[in-house]
Write an enzyme that holds these catalytic residues in place. Structure first.
Site, PDB file in Angstrom:
ATOM      1  N   ASP A   3       0.862  -1.188   0.000  1.00 25.03           N
ATOM      2  CA  ASP A   3       0.000   0.000   0.000  1.00 25.03           C
ATOM      3  C   ASP A   3       0.896   1.235   0.000  1.00 25.03           C
ATOM      4  OD1 ASP A   3      -2.078   1.757   0.187  1.00 25.03           O
ATOM      5  OD2 ASP A   3      -2.958   0.884   1.984  1.00 25.03           O
TER       6      ASP A   3
ATOM      7  N   ASP B 138      -3.098   2.427  -5.796  1.00 26.68           N
ATOM      8  CA  ASP B 138      -2.031   2.478  -4.802  1.00 26.68           C
ATOM      9  C   ASP B 138      -1.892   1.230  -3.937  1.00 26.68           C
ATOM     10  OD1 ASP B 138      -4.425   2.864  -3.508  1.00 26.68           O
ATOM     11  OD2 ASP B 138      -3.709   4.479  -2.221  1.00 26.68           O
ATOM     12  N   GLU B 139      -2.590   0.137  -4.263  1.00 30.36           N
ATOM     13  CA  GLU B 139      -2.403  -1.066  -3.462  1.00 30.36           C
ATOM     14  C   GLU B 139      -2.676  -2.312  -4.280  1.00 30.36           C
ATOM     15  OE1 GLU B 139      -5.135  -2.036  -0.295  1.00 30.36           O
ATOM     16  OE2 GLU B 139      -6.562  -0.531  -1.022  1.00 30.36           O
TER      17      GLU B 139
END
Length: 451
Positions: A11, A105-106
């Site tokens: 993350d 983003d993850e």
């Protein structure tokens, strides 16, 4: 659960805000808030400096401004975020062919599918640190938190505990004890509504959940949810990593600097976006059966309408005509203000089929209009705080603020130190927007693209 800690969750830390701080030296170490900057806006991401003041994602922007009035409030640059995201996803795919992106983003990574066989604590520590360092190097300084465990639940929980910029590995056999004192909101799928039902039963922690009877959970939550939560309360999670890279949709969005309320403004934009989607569809060699129109209102509620054809198409005119027709079906929403419009296609096939549906000639004619080029989608009068710009004399910079027919620019880049500030007329011919060049669409990423 697996017999080894072979699932990694990465993350990126305060991702949108971190990209802005990376590219804007004057904002490094200072509070930054990315999201809707107007009174009705909502915070998308807050830097850790802003979080110290109580600012967090999903908070109304006006509340964030009250808590942290000195923060930099930026609209966001999704092109820059997508570039950084793809750099990170490429690193993860070098670890394993099974990578499941959850957002920009993850992502989850199946380490076992990548041929990793040493799952000792030392080996996993080295691997996690190497991944974090590769991310930092590839993205120009962005940081990531990494969790490794025997299931998706445990790996994601570990990355949350690693924030910011850390690494947590949960050894196999320690999972049940590790989660005992967590609040029920830490369990995937437990949102505010489910949590409220659990609180009414006196269930605040995972330990409380374990003590609850099956009957009371089923009565309050239903059988499926009750069984799911009971399994996770004991860290039982056998979900696999979905690494499919099959393209499920092709789409594009426009986020407007000012809300639109008129069909005559939105129809040309709908047609233009439909033409772009059709071009991407033809490039993929596919044909689509479903056309979707997405509208986000001023209050951030989202409405979508889709039409599935009896045939599969890839033509500009057909996709535009259907999209405009779908827009007309949502005409009643326009008085509320449209802040975002998106056109997408899905239901792909390899062969064209006759489109057995009716579209009026007038609708087809309306879709054949002179469309402004994509490069002027955000015109000179729509500069937003944070946007990249270039001045013929002063070079590259970013919009510090606008108002009263003026635009203020700070001239700096990621490679320079904090730069000087200059103010210009908003229609200054020497000042222009600088589009972010995003590589061809990565089919593993989110279906809707915001540019």
């Amino acid at each position: 659960m697996r017999a080894e800690a072979s699932i990694l969750h990465l993350d990126l830390d305060a991702f949108f805000a971190a990209v802005e701080q990376r590219d804007k030296p004057s904002l490094r170490g200072k509070p930054v808030v990315v999201g809707g900057i107007l009174g009705r806006g909502v915070v998308s991401t807050a830097s850790y400096e802003a979080r110290k003041f109580g600012v967090h994602s999903a908070m109304p922007t006006h509340e964030a401004r009250r808590l942290c009035p000195n923060a930099a409030y930026l609209s966001g640059r999704f092109g820059a975020y997508r570039v950084a995201s793809r750099q990170v996803m490429a690193i993860l795919r070098s670890l394993s062919p099974l990578v499941e992106p959850l957002s920009l983003d993850e992502a989850f990574v199946d380490l076992a599918a990548g041929g990793h066989t040493d799952f000792s604590l030392d080996a996993l520590t080295r691997l996690g640190q190497e991944v974090r360092e590769q991310v930092r190097t590839a993205t120009g300084g962005l940081t990531a938190s990494v969790g490794i465990g025997s299931s998706k639940f445990i790996a994601k929980l570990a990355s949350e505990q690693a924030k910011p910029d850390g690494l947590v590995i949960v050894p196999v056999g320690t999972e049940v004890d590790r989660i005992a004192q967590l609040g029920v909101r830490a369990i995937p799928g437990v949102g505010p509504a489910t949590a409220e039902r659990l609180y009414r039963l006196g269930i605040l922690t995972v330990t409380d959940l374990r003590a609850a009877t099956a009957n009371e959970l089923r009565r309050e939550l239903g059988g499926t949810t009750a069984a799911w939560l009971t399994d996770l309360a004991y860290a039982r999670d056998d979900r696999g990593i979905s690494g499919s890279r099959e393209v499920k949709s092709i789409s594009i969005e426009d986020t407007f600097a000012q809300d639109h309320t008129r069909m005559e403004d939105l129809e040309p934009i709908t047609a233009r976006d439909a033409h772009e989607v059709a071009a991407r569809l033809r490039k993929s060699g596919m044909f689509a059966r479903t056309i979707t129109l997405k509208l986000k209102l001023a209050d951030f509620t989202t409405h979508t309408r889709s039409r599935t054809l009896l045939g599969a198409v890839d033509s500009n005119e057909t996709i535009a005509a259907v999209a405009i027709e779908l827009l007309g079906q949502q005409r009643h929403l326009l008085p509320q203000g449209i802040r975002l419009l998106g056109v997408g296609v899905s239901g792909f096939t390899n062969e064209a089929q006759e489109a057995l549906f009716e579209i009026s000639a007038s609708r087809l004619d309306e879709s054949r209009i002179d469309l402004p080029p994509v490069t002027v989608r955000h015109g000179a009068l729509n500069y937003r705080p944070g946007d990249d710009v270039t001045h013929a004399v002063h070079g590259p910079g970013w919009v510090w603020g606008t108002g009263m027919g003026l635009v203020t620019v700070r001239f700096e880049t990621a490679e320079t130190g904090p730069g000087p500030i200059r103010t210009f007329q908003v229609d200054d011919p020497e000042l222009s927007s600088t589009p972010v060049r995003v590589p061809d669409e990565d089919p593993s990423g989110p279906g809707w693209i915001e540019e």
